[in-house]
Design a protein around this motif. Structure first.
Motif, PDB file in Angstrom:
ATOM      1  N   ASN A   1       0.356   4.146  -2.594  1.00 12.91           N
ATOM      2  CA  ASN A   1      -1.031   3.802  -3.358  1.00 12.91           C
ATOM      3  C   ASN A   1      -1.703   5.157  -3.443  1.00 12.91           C
ATOM      4  O   ASN A   1      -1.782   5.608  -2.672  1.00 12.91           O
TER       5      ASN A   1
ATOM      6  N   ASN B   1       0.713  -1.255   0.099  1.00 19.38           N
ATOM      7  CA  ASN B   1       0.062  -0.286  -0.033  1.00 19.38           C
ATOM      8  C   ASN B   1       0.879   1.203   0.088  1.00 19.38           C
ATOM      9  O   ASN B   1       0.343   2.375  -0.101  1.00 19.38           O
TER      10      ASN B   1
ATOM     11  N   LYS C   1      -5.147  -7.018  -4.982  1.00 25.71           N
ATOM     12  CA  LYS C   1      -4.114  -6.471  -5.797  1.00 25.71           C
ATOM     13  C   LYS C   1      -3.071  -7.459  -6.089  1.00 25.71           C
ATOM     14  O   LYS C   1      -2.415  -8.194  -5.202  1.00 25.71           O
TER      15      LYS C   1
END
Ligand code: SAM
Length: 215
Positions: free
Chosen positions: A189, A186, A207
């Protein structure tokens, strides 16, 4: 994402110099369009462009191309880009089915697929952007060492996408079933419009990052 048909959207797009109107003519020549030999990233199905423009701002050394099928949606991205212009962004209105006509072998460094349409009927599986058919198209123009990044909140689509990797020249380098709780994946992100909407409802975001298999 399908907005209502907006009168005048086709005319606005036709008049916009942020949009590449004959992208096939730039196949193999995208660095000339941007005036530099930088890294090239594309987002397929970019919607209104929040992710694309966020990435382009965060990473000015990379050139970004957003691809969107619908004029009404592309219009929103054009308006966003007009409000905050960026030299390293271009937009294309096209169906990604024809993407091999637009990029030459080894031309693209990164492909982003964000919250791609699920096409739930089995007979439409080949239209899904992370399908084996699309992975083969991406292989034709992704640079050696390039990567594909896909995120979604749709578990069925994600499970399908993971299975499709087995039928391709790619392998999964990183995967998470809760992106926002994964401090490594993350990091940095940028949320898309759909990601903001669905994570606010409490949906986990899935993801993966793919690279070509090493022989
Ligand atoms: N990526 C954005 C986000 O995460 O907020 C938009 C997600 S929306 C569910 C999917 C978008 O992909 C829509 O705008 C749709 O029109 C576009 N799209 C779907 N299939 C496409 C295709 N074959 N070629 C180009 N765009 C496509």
């Amino acid at each position: 994402m399908r907005l209502k048909n907006i009168p005048g959207s086709r005319e606005t797009i036709a008049a916009s110099d942020l949009v590449i109107h004959e992208p096939e003519k730039l196949k193999g020549r995208w660095s000339g369009e941007f005036g530099r030999k930088g890294r090239l990233a594309i987002e397929i199905g970019m919607g209104k462009g929040k992710f694309l423009m966020g990435m382009a701002e965060k990473d000015p050394d990379t050139d970004y191309i957003g691809i969107e099928k619908y004029s009404s949606v592309l219009l929103r991205a054009i308006q966003k880009l007009q409000a905050a212009p960026r030299d390293n962004v271009r937009l294309i209105r096209m169906d990604a089915e024809y993407i091999s006509d637009v990029f030459a072998p080894g031309e693209v460094d990164v492909i982003y697929l964000n919250f791609s349409d699920p096409w739930p009927k089995d007979r439409h599986a080949k239209r899904r952007l992370p399908s084996r058919q699309f992975l083969a198209r991406y292989d034709a123009f992704l640079k050696e060492g390039g990567r594909i990044e896909f995120k979604t909140d749709n578990r069925e689509l994600f499970d399908f996408a993971v299975e499709e990797v087995e039928e391709s020249v790619f392998e999964i380098k990183s995967i998470t079933y809760d992106l926002h709780a994964d401090s490594v994946m993350n990091e940095g992100n940028i949320m898309t419009e759909y990601e903001e909407r669905f994570s606010a409802l409490g949906n986990p975001i899935y993801k993966y990052i793919l690279e070509r298999k090493k022989n």
